[in-house]
Design a protein around this motif. Structure first.
Motif, PDB file in Angstrom:
ATOM      1  N   ARG A  83      -7.682  -4.546   3.097  1.00 53.93           N
ATOM      2  CA  ARG A  83      -6.402  -5.139   2.722  1.00 53.93           C
ATOM      3  C   ARG A  83      -6.518  -6.631   3.028  1.00 53.93           C
ATOM      4  O   ARG A  83      -7.076  -7.011   4.051  1.00 53.93           O
ATOM      5  CB  ARG A  83      -5.283  -4.513   3.554  1.00 53.93           C
ATOM      6  CG  ARG A  83      -3.903  -5.028   3.215  1.00 53.93           C
ATOM      7  CD  ARG A  83      -2.837  -4.402   4.102  1.00 53.93           C
ATOM      8  NE  ARG A  83      -2.904  -2.951   4.072  1.00 53.93           N
ATOM      9  CZ  ARG A  83      -2.596  -2.171   5.107  1.00 53.93           C
ATOM     10  NH1 ARG A  83      -2.221  -2.694   6.255  1.00 53.93           N
ATOM     11  NH2 ARG A  83      -2.668  -0.863   5.010  1.00 53.93           N
ATOM     12  N   CYS A  92      -5.530 -14.750  -5.632  1.00 47.46           N
ATOM     13  CA  CYS A  92      -4.919 -13.565  -6.254  1.00 47.46           C
ATOM     14  C   CYS A  92      -5.054 -13.617  -7.769  1.00 47.46           C
ATOM     15  O   CYS A  92      -5.355 -12.609  -8.412  1.00 47.46           O
ATOM     16  CB  CYS A  92      -3.446 -13.453  -5.850  1.00 47.46           C
ATOM     17  SG  CYS A  92      -3.201 -13.088  -4.109  1.00 47.46           S
ATOM     18  N   GLN A 103      -4.949  -4.535  -2.113  1.00 42.70           N
ATOM     19  CA  GLN A 103      -3.637  -4.489  -1.483  1.00 42.70           C
ATOM     20  C   GLN A 103      -3.529  -5.719  -0.592  1.00 42.70           C
ATOM     21  O   GLN A 103      -4.448  -6.060   0.142  1.00 42.70           O
ATOM     22  CB  GLN A 103      -3.484  -3.220  -0.664  1.00 42.70           C
ATOM     23  CG  GLN A 103      -2.110  -3.072  -0.075  1.00 42.70           C
ATOM     24  CD  GLN A 103      -1.975  -1.812   0.744  1.00 42.70           C
ATOM     25  OE1 GLN A 103      -2.932  -1.088   0.970  1.00 42.70           O
ATOM     26  NE2 GLN A 103      -0.790  -1.554   1.217  1.00 42.70           N
ATOM     27  N   VAL A 104      -2.405  -6.404  -0.697  1.00 41.26           N
ATOM     28  CA  VAL A 104      -2.161  -7.599   0.105  1.00 41.26           C
ATOM     29  C   VAL A 104      -1.143  -7.236   1.171  1.00 41.26           C
ATOM     30  O   VAL A 104      -0.135  -6.588   0.890  1.00 41.26           O
ATOM     31  CB  VAL A 104      -1.645  -8.756  -0.773  1.00 41.26           C
ATOM     32  CG1 VAL A 104      -1.312  -9.976   0.075  1.00 41.26           C
ATOM     33  CG2 VAL A 104      -2.682  -9.114  -1.833  1.00 41.26           C
ATOM     34  N   GLU A 105      -1.432  -7.643   2.389  1.00 47.80           N
ATOM     35  CA  GLU A 105      -0.544  -7.336   3.500  1.00 47.80           C
ATOM     36  C   GLU A 105       0.849  -7.896   3.228  1.00 47.80           C
ATOM     37  O   GLU A 105       1.012  -9.036   2.815  1.00 47.80           O
ATOM     38  CB  GLU A 105      -1.116  -7.946   4.786  1.00 47.80           C
ATOM     39  CG  GLU A 105      -0.589  -7.341   6.024  1.00 47.80           C
ATOM     40  CD  GLU A 105      -1.345  -7.820   7.246  1.00 47.80           C
ATOM     41  OE1 GLU A 105      -1.819  -6.967   7.992  1.00 47.80           O
ATOM     42  OE2 GLU A 105      -1.456  -9.039   7.436  1.00 47.80           O
ATOM     43  N   GLN A 107       2.891  -6.718   0.896  1.00 45.39           N
ATOM     44  CA  GLN A 107       3.334  -6.295  -0.431  1.00 45.39           C
ATOM     45  C   GLN A 107       3.504  -4.791  -0.443  1.00 45.39           C
ATOM     46  O   GLN A 107       2.745  -4.067   0.199  1.00 45.39           O
ATOM     47  CB  GLN A 107       2.316  -6.653  -1.501  1.00 45.39           C
ATOM     48  CG  GLN A 107       2.331  -8.080  -1.923  1.00 45.39           C
ATOM     49  CD  GLN A 107       1.361  -8.317  -3.079  1.00 45.39           C
ATOM     50  OE1 GLN A 107       0.514  -7.500  -3.375  1.00 45.39           O
ATOM     51  NE2 GLN A 107       1.510  -9.466  -3.714  1.00 45.39           N
ATOM     52  N   GLU A 109       3.123  -1.118  -1.981  1.00 47.65           N
ATOM     53  CA  GLU A 109       2.153  -0.480  -2.849  1.00 47.65           C
ATOM     54  C   GLU A 109       2.813  -0.174  -4.185  1.00 47.65           C
ATOM     55  O   GLU A 109       4.031  -0.108  -4.299  1.00 47.65           O
ATOM     56  CB  GLU A 109       1.626   0.807  -2.208  1.00 47.65           C
ATOM     57  CG  GLU A 109       0.750   0.541  -1.005  1.00 47.65           C
ATOM     58  CD  GLU A 109       0.128   1.810  -0.463  1.00 47.65           C
ATOM     59  OE1 GLU A 109       0.020   2.791  -1.219  1.00 47.65           O
ATOM     60  OE2 GLU A 109      -0.245   1.816   0.698  1.00 47.65           O
ATOM     61  N   GLU A 110       2.002   0.062  -5.220  1.00 46.19           N
ATOM     62  CA  GLU A 110       2.532   0.276  -6.559  1.00 46.19           C
ATOM     63  C   GLU A 110       3.497   1.452  -6.622  1.00 46.19           C
ATOM     64  O   GLU A 110       4.473   1.422  -7.339  1.00 46.19           O
ATOM     65  CB  GLU A 110       1.392   0.494  -7.546  1.00 46.19           C
ATOM     66  CG  GLU A 110       0.630  -0.787  -7.840  1.00 46.19           C
ATOM     67  CD  GLU A 110      -0.439  -0.565  -8.863  1.00 46.19           C
ATOM     68  OE1 GLU A 110      -0.381   0.434  -9.607  1.00 46.19           O
ATOM     69  OE2 GLU A 110      -1.351  -1.389  -8.932  1.00 46.19           O
ATOM     70  N   ALA A 114       9.957  -1.769  -3.434  1.00 49.54           N
ATOM     71  CA  ALA A 114      10.022  -2.868  -2.476  1.00 49.54           C
ATOM     72  C   ALA A 114      11.121  -2.588  -1.461  1.00 49.54           C
ATOM     73  O   ALA A 114      12.098  -1.893  -1.753  1.00 49.54           O
ATOM     74  CB  ALA A 114      10.287  -4.175  -3.206  1.00 49.54           C
TER      75      ALA A 114
END
Length: 128
Positions: A83, A92, A103-105, A107, A109-110, A114
């Protein structure tokens, strides 16, 4: 009150990610060592995710893309994943351009909504 020191690594549960801080410039010779570090953190630490702090990598380029792809491959082979922490928007965008998804810390997940977002229901909708 005294506490006896225990031998070995401290206990880390599977939900606590290990952190690998990537240096400002990584040479081709250092990539293999960083991949070994990722495998060691996943195998020995008990974590399923290694957080790679990329804030200090400098301007993104294909060398950075190659490094991150190799680290992800090493993590997958060890049964985990990486990550990213602190990526620049340019990094990005470059990763998106070459088709690599990380995966960005911070954010969601898909498959997760949110934080703070709730699904609205229209009053005229029939119950399912």
């Amino acid at each position: 009150m005294s506490c006896a020191a225990t031998a070995g690594l401290p206990h880390v549960d599977a939900d606590t990610p290990a952190v690998l801080v990537l240096p400002g410039s990584v040479t081709r010779a250092e990539v293999a060592g960083l991949c070994a570090d990722v495998r060691t953190l996943l195998d020995g630490g008990g974590a399923a995710v290694v957080v790679c702090d990329v804030a200090g990598l400098g301007p993104p380029g294909l060398r950075t893309v190659d490094l991150l792809a190799r680290l992800e491959l090493a993590a997958r082979r060890a049964g985990g994943r990486i990550r990213l922490r602190g990526p620049e928007p340019a990094l990005c965008a470059l990763l998106d351009l070459v088709g690599l998804r990380f995966q960005v810390e911070g954010q969601a997940e898909e498959r997760e909504p949110a934080r703070g977002v709730e699904e609205a229901v229209e009053t005229g909708d029939p119950a399912a």
